[in-house]
Every structure is written in structure tokens, then in C-alpha cells.
Design a protein around this motif. Structure first.
Motif, PDB file in Angstrom:
ATOM      1  N   UNK A  45       0.924  -1.290   0.042  1.00 23.96           N
ATOM      2  CA  UNK A  45      -0.073  -0.047   0.139  1.00 23.96           C
ATOM      3  C   UNK A  45       0.952   1.240   0.110  1.00 23.96           C
ATOM      4  N   UNK A  46       1.976   1.097   1.029  1.00 22.65           N
ATOM      5  CA  UNK A  46       2.748   2.388   0.880  1.00 22.65           C
ATOM      6  C   UNK A  46       3.542   2.438  -0.508  1.00 22.65           C
ATOM      7  N   UNK A  47       3.910   1.669  -1.177  1.00 22.26           N
ATOM      8  CA  UNK A  47       4.675   1.511  -2.407  1.00 22.26           C
ATOM      9  C   UNK A  47       3.777   2.276  -3.573  1.00 22.26           C
ATOM     10  N   UNK A  66       4.063   5.898  -5.546  1.00 22.66           N
ATOM     11  CA  UNK A  66       4.026   6.031  -7.101  1.00 22.66           C
ATOM     12  C   UNK A  66       2.400   6.520  -7.676  1.00 22.66           C
ATOM     13  N   UNK A  67       1.729   7.060  -6.751  1.00 27.08           N
ATOM     14  CA  UNK A  67       0.374   7.692  -7.053  1.00 27.08           C
ATOM     15  C   UNK A  67      -0.394   6.717  -7.760  1.00 27.08           C
ATOM     16  N   UNK A  68      -0.357   5.297  -7.560  1.00 27.89           N
ATOM     17  CA  UNK A  68      -1.066   4.446  -8.251  1.00 27.89           C
ATOM     18  C   UNK A  68      -2.506   4.134  -7.570  1.00 27.89           C
ATOM     19  N   UNK A 105       4.928  -2.656  -5.330  1.00 26.76           N
ATOM     20  CA  UNK A 105       3.706  -1.958  -5.922  1.00 26.76           C
ATOM     21  C   UNK A 105       2.994  -2.844  -6.918  1.00 26.76           C
ATOM     22  N   UNK A 106       3.709  -3.594  -7.565  1.00 24.42           N
ATOM     23  CA  UNK A 106       3.068  -4.297  -8.878  1.00 24.42           C
ATOM     24  C   UNK A 106       2.439  -5.603  -8.568  1.00 24.42           C
TER      25      UNK A 106
END
Length: 412
Positions: A204-206, A210-212, A297-298
Motif C-alpha cells: 500500500x505504501x509503495x 507511485x500515485x497508483x 507495488x506491482x
């Protein structure tokens, strides 16, 4: 150590940078920690860069002029290798250095290494990282074929080197079959990963960093080149979106000076034609310390390549707990354990790739299980273990390397 055509300090994702840069840099640093003095010689591509740059404890990069100090197509570098060899030898003579062994990376470095061996009478250990004949079998057009010069020089290097390191059994088999290598001279040592840098994190932090949003995220990392198979991935995403799936693809790699008629331009046209403009983000090349955020994040990291000699990106992704989908080609068949640390699909098979992406994106438990096994698998490929294995090969050629094995950190 020789890395003629590309500097281990270069930013990753450009036309001439990738896994080999990481390999040379991390191996040199770990060997330095073991007490080995390492000078990495590379061709200067920018006269403003310092001649000598520290790489780590007892390790440094030495930039030498050989031809214009500017980027140059690999095949053209061959004509400047005599100047490069003279530069390395002049460096040795003016500084009173004595080298016990030459470790060459890629075929251009192998050519230089054999010339230096004639002058210094020291053994040569060669690692190709990629083989021309393997690449040619994966080529999709005449423009992608490797030149006859490379194939001829690779054959000569295979026959003359004192030891060859293959990254996996696929490369070893090719050296034996297509290059008539002498089997006892080949050591198979997988590539490594920095598990202190590439490690699982807060997803979640990642994603916030990255504004995802909450849409599933696919990640692609590498040099933007036809052989990397991004066209297949884009077609797979278009297929999924046509079925109602909302996805985001992050493309990490490329260069700011990519020509308008280059492969990246072709991909951008394809994206526009497929209506994927809102789904695809070109991130550009990134430093290694930023990459883990993207892997964490992926939801899935995808390697749709038509050929990979090893697939270091897959190992980095697994170390971060990111499930991997990769083509069943080259070294990827050993780097990715199908159904355990990731999934393999046939190259260019858009339907199979799309189906596998859909399965992973829809199954949180499966992604967690595959990610967990990937972390465990990557832990077996730490750079200290690679450096110890390489140093054992050094010791087989030069007994003076043997004491350094006592400082190996593979099992720390």
C-alpha cells in the motif's frame, strides 16, 4: 575485469544497459569485500566523467578512451579494441600494477582479454552474458540478426579462454552444441540478486508513493528493444481490456535520447492504435535503489521476451515478492520455476499471456503464495554466493585467489 561496451555505473534501462551492468558492479563489490583487488576497465563514453570512479571496497571503474568518447553501436566498437587494449596496458605500466587474472564480460571484452593475455601471460575467464547464435534464433527480422563478426569472434573466444562461466544449463548446452566448447572448461554459475535491497515491502505504501490507484498493476522492466517482447504484452493487455479488465502497465526503461523512429516510438504508436494511452505509463530508466518500490507495488511483473540469457529482472521481482510471468525461453526456464515462483508461457502467445495475467490478478491467495516462494528462491542467489563460486573458479586458474575464499559471506 573488462566490461568494454558498457559501464557498470550506467543507469539501467537504456539501449546498452541491463543485467550485465548489475552483474559486473555487484560481483566486483563483493569480490572487493573478500579482499580481491578489482579494476573494471570500460570504454569512456563521456569525456566529462572522471577517469577513475570508486565502485566499492578495493574495487574501482577505470574509463579509457577508445574511439570517440560517445555512445557507439556495439559492432563498431570492435574496430577500436586495439586502442582499448593499449590503454589498459598503459594503465598497468604507468601505475606499476600486476594483474593475476582477466575476467571478461561479453564478446567484445573477450577479444580484448585474449590480446592482453598475449602480453601478460595470465589466464582469461570469460562470461558472455548473451550468445549471438542464441539471439539470432530468436530474431524476428534481418535487422535484429547479430553480425558474422560477432559469431566468429565468439567461437574464437570459446576455443581460447581458460575458463568460461555459463549463467545456466541452457547457455552451457549452447556453448557445447553450437560453439564446440570443451565441457571441463565450463562452470555453470547463476546470476545473483541483492536481497538486502530487493526485499518484500509495504504494498500500500509503495503504491501510494507511485500515485497508483486500486487498479491491478503490471510491471515491465528492461531495455526497450524488439527482443524484449513488449508488443506481445501490449496486445495481451488490449485483449484483457476488451473483456472489461482495468489494468495499469508501468514500463521502466528507455532513454531520453531515444530516436523518434526507434522501437519506443513504434511501441507508442501501437499503444495509441490499441487505445491503451490511459493504461500505459512510460517511467523511463531508474536507479537500482528506486526499483524495489515498483516491484513491491506491482501485482505482477511480466517478462514477455523472445530471448533472455538469464532474466535478472525476474530474480529481482521474486526477491521483492512480486509474482512473475515470463516467456519459456533461454535462461528464464531455469530462473523462473514454473508454477512455483512464477509462470512460464510460450513467447508471442498473446492469448496464453493474457489468460495467465487474468488468473494471477484475480487470485490474491495465488499471488501471495507465488510471491512467498519467489522470495525463498531469490535468497539462494545472493551475490555473496555468486562471488564465492566465481572466486573458486579464479582459484582453479590462479592459486593466489584461494585465501580469499575464507572471507566469503555466502552463509552469513
Amino acid at each position: 575485469m573488462l566490461s568494454v561496451h558498457t559501464c557498470p555505473l550506467a543507469a539501467l534501462g537504456g539501449k546498452e544497459t541491463g543485467g550485465m551492468n548489475v552483474y559486473v558492479r555487484e560481483l566486483s563489490r563483493e569480490l572487493g569485500r573478500m579482499g580481491v583487488e578489482v579494476d573494471v576497465f570500460t570504454r569512456s563514453q563521456n569525456p566529462s566523467i572522471p577517469r577513475v570512479v570508486p565502485l566499492g571496497e578495493r574495487a574501482r571503474v577505470v574509463h579509457l578512451a577508445a574511439g570517440p568518447e560517445a555512445p557507439m553501436p556495439r559492432a563498431e566498437i570492435h574496430a577500436h579494441l586495439d586502442e582499448f587494449v593499449d590503454g589498459v596496458d598503459a594503465w598497468r605500466l604507468t601505475r606499476g600494477a600486476e594483474y593475476d587474472l582477466i575476467h571478461a564480460h561479453y564478446w567484445l571484452s573477450g577479444v580484448a582479454a585474449l590480446a592482453l593475455r598475449e602480453r601478460w601471460s595470465v589466464p582469461v575467464l570469460q562470461m558472455f552474458h548473451t550468445l549471438g547464435r542464441l539471439k539470432n534464433r530468436a530474431a524476428r527480422s534481418l535487422g535484429e540478426l547479430e553480425p558474422v563478426l560477432r559469431l566468429r569472434e565468439e567461437t574464437r573466444i570459446v576455443g581460447a579462454s581458460d575458463r568460461i562461466v555459463a549463467a545456466n544449463v541452457v547457455e552451457r548446452a549452447e556453448l557445447l552444441r553450437a560453439y564446440a566448447a570443451h565441457a571441463p572448461r565450463i562452470a555453470t554459475i547463476p546470476c545473483g540478486v541483492d536481497t538486502a535491497r530487493f526485499t518484500p515491502g509495504d504494498r500500500a505504501a509503495a503504491r501510494a508513493a507511485l500515485s497508483l490507484d486500486e487498479r491491478p498493476v503490471l510491471l515491465w522492466v528492461g531495455r526497450i528493444a524488439p527482443i524484449k517482447g513488449l508488443d506481445t504484452l501490449l496486445d495481451a493487455i488490449a485483449r484483457l481490456r476488451a473483456g472489461g479488465a482495468a489494468l495499469t502497465l508501468l514500463i521502466v526503461g528507455g532513454e531520453a535520447d531515444e530516436p523518434e523512429n526507434g522501437h519506443e516510438a513504434e511501441l507508442r504508436e501501437r499503444i495509441e492504435r490499441l487505445g491503451l494511452g490511459a493504461a500505459v505509463r512510460f517511467v523511463g530508466p531508474l536507479p537500482q535503489d528506486v526499483l524495489p518500490t515498483y516491484y513491491v507495488a506491482a501485482d505482477v511483473t511480466v517478462l514477455p521476451s523472445y530471448y533472455e540469457s538469464f532474466g535478472m529482472v525476474a530474480l529481482e521481482a521474486m526477491a521483492c515478492g512480486s509474482p512473475v510471468i515470463a516467456s519459456r525461453v533461454g535462461g528464464l526456464v531455469t530462473t523462473v520455476r514454473d508454477g512455483v515462483t512464477g509462470f512460464l508461457v510460450s513467447e508471442s502467445d498473446v492469448e496464453a499471456l493474457a489468460d495467465r495475467i487474468a488468473t494471477l490478478v484475480a487470485d490474491t491467495d495465488l499471488r501471495w503464495r507465488i510471491g512467498r516462494e519467489g522470495v525463498r528462491w531469490a535468497a539462494q542467489h545472493r551475490w555473496p554466493c555468486v562471488a564465492e563460486a566465481i572466486c573458486r573458479e579464479y582459484a582453479s586458474l590462479e592459486p593466489g585467489a584461494t585465501p580469499h575464499l575464507a572471507a566469503a559471506r555466502c552463509y552469513d
